[in-house]
Design an enzyme around this catalytic site. Structure first.
Site, PDB file in Angstrom:
ATOM      1  CD  GLU A 168     -76.657  -3.697 -15.878  1.00 55.19           C
ATOM      2  OE1 GLU A 168     -77.716  -4.257 -15.554  1.00 55.19           O
ATOM      3  OE2 GLU A 168     -75.682  -4.321 -16.365  1.00 55.19           O
ATOM      4  CD  GLU A 174     -78.788  -4.993 -21.388  1.00 55.52           C
ATOM      5  OE1 GLU A 174     -77.849  -4.749 -20.624  1.00 55.52           O
ATOM      6  OE2 GLU A 174     -79.462  -4.089 -21.942  1.00 55.52           O
TER       7      GLU A 174
END
EC number: 4.2.1.155
Length: 267
Positions: free
Chosen positions: A121, A141
């Site tokens: 990110e 995740e």
């Protein structure tokens, strides 16, 4: 000026060069440069003011063998945050990465080793990404029982497509090598040092006019969020300002007088 830009940081190592290129190094190598609250705060602080303090381009890298392993999961686990608390942590991540993408200073991420979770990110908020042969990308995740919170659903999805991004989160799929570059996770892949290539690009970019770079790195991102009609109007408006700046006229004069460098094909 250099002291103002580079002082007061613990988790970032900053080196502002004479040509305005600032090397920003994530400096938590023992944690594979995982992003804790303090590091995010330092990113917000630096990118809030970089364009006003003589920074013409940024090379973003990580100390040690890895770029960034993402969210500091140990800090998150120990903090035992409420939903409200972690929502505000995520909003601070968004603030940091939005200041990077929209701040108007070109950012080149020099990637190696892990570019994982929040590290991806972070890299996706840079304008250019250079990877070396050790670089690998993942969004683990799903396996950790958590969800993205730093913009993967927006920027990573834009880079590689929604369903590839979903696949990465659901299955933990890892991309590396030429396949990763071909998907758009990086614009450049090197046999040698990604940092050296990033510095080469930054030196070239820093020689552009600051207002031109600001428009390229800020206005284009804004235009992508507009309707086609609004984006066309904004492009004309920004072009009117940038293309008539006095420094641009000097460069156009050099072109007209045939003293400017010519555009040539790669040898």
């Amino acid at each position: 000026m250099t002291q103002d830009v580079t002082s007061g940081y613990s988790n970032l190592d900053l080196d502002l060069r004479d040509n305005g290129v600032c090397v920003v190094t994530l400096n938590r190598p023992d944690k594979r440069n995982a992003l804790d609250v303090a590091t995010i705060e330092e990113l917000v602080t630096f990118f809030s003011t970089a364009h006003r303090k003589g920074v013409r381009a940024v090379v973003l890298t990580g100390a040690g063998d890895h770029f960034c392993a993402g969210l500091d999961l140990v800090e998150h686990w120990k903090a035992d945050r409420s939903a409200d608390d972690f929502m505000h942590v995520c909003l601070r991540w968004h603030e940091a990465f939005n200041k990077m993408e929209y701040g108007g200073v070109p950012i080149i991420a020099a990637l190696r080793g892990a570019v994982v979770g929040g590290g991806l990110e972070l890299a996706s908020a840079a304008h250019l990404r250079v990877m070396d042969q050790s670089t690998y990308f993942a969004l683990p995740e799903g396996q950790r029982g958590i969800f993205t919170g730093g913009g993967a659903t927006i920027r990573v999805s834009d880079m590689i497509g929604k369903y590839r991004m979903i696949d990465m989160i659901l299955t933990g799929r890892v991309y590396q090598g030429q396949e990763a570059a071909d998907l758009g996770l990086a614009q450049y892949i090197t046999e040698g040092s990604s940092f050296d290539k990033a510095m080469e690009l930054a030196d070239k970019i820093a020689s552009n006019l600051p207002l031109t770079n600001f428009a390229i790195c800020s206005a284009i991102s804004h235009m992508q969020n507009m309707s086609g009609l609004d984006a066309a109007y904004a492009e004309a408006f920004v072009g009117g300002i940038v293309n008539t700046q006095p420094a641009a006229r000097e460069r156009l004069e050099a072109f007209a007088n045939k003293t400017a460098a010519r555009v040539r094909p790669n040898s």
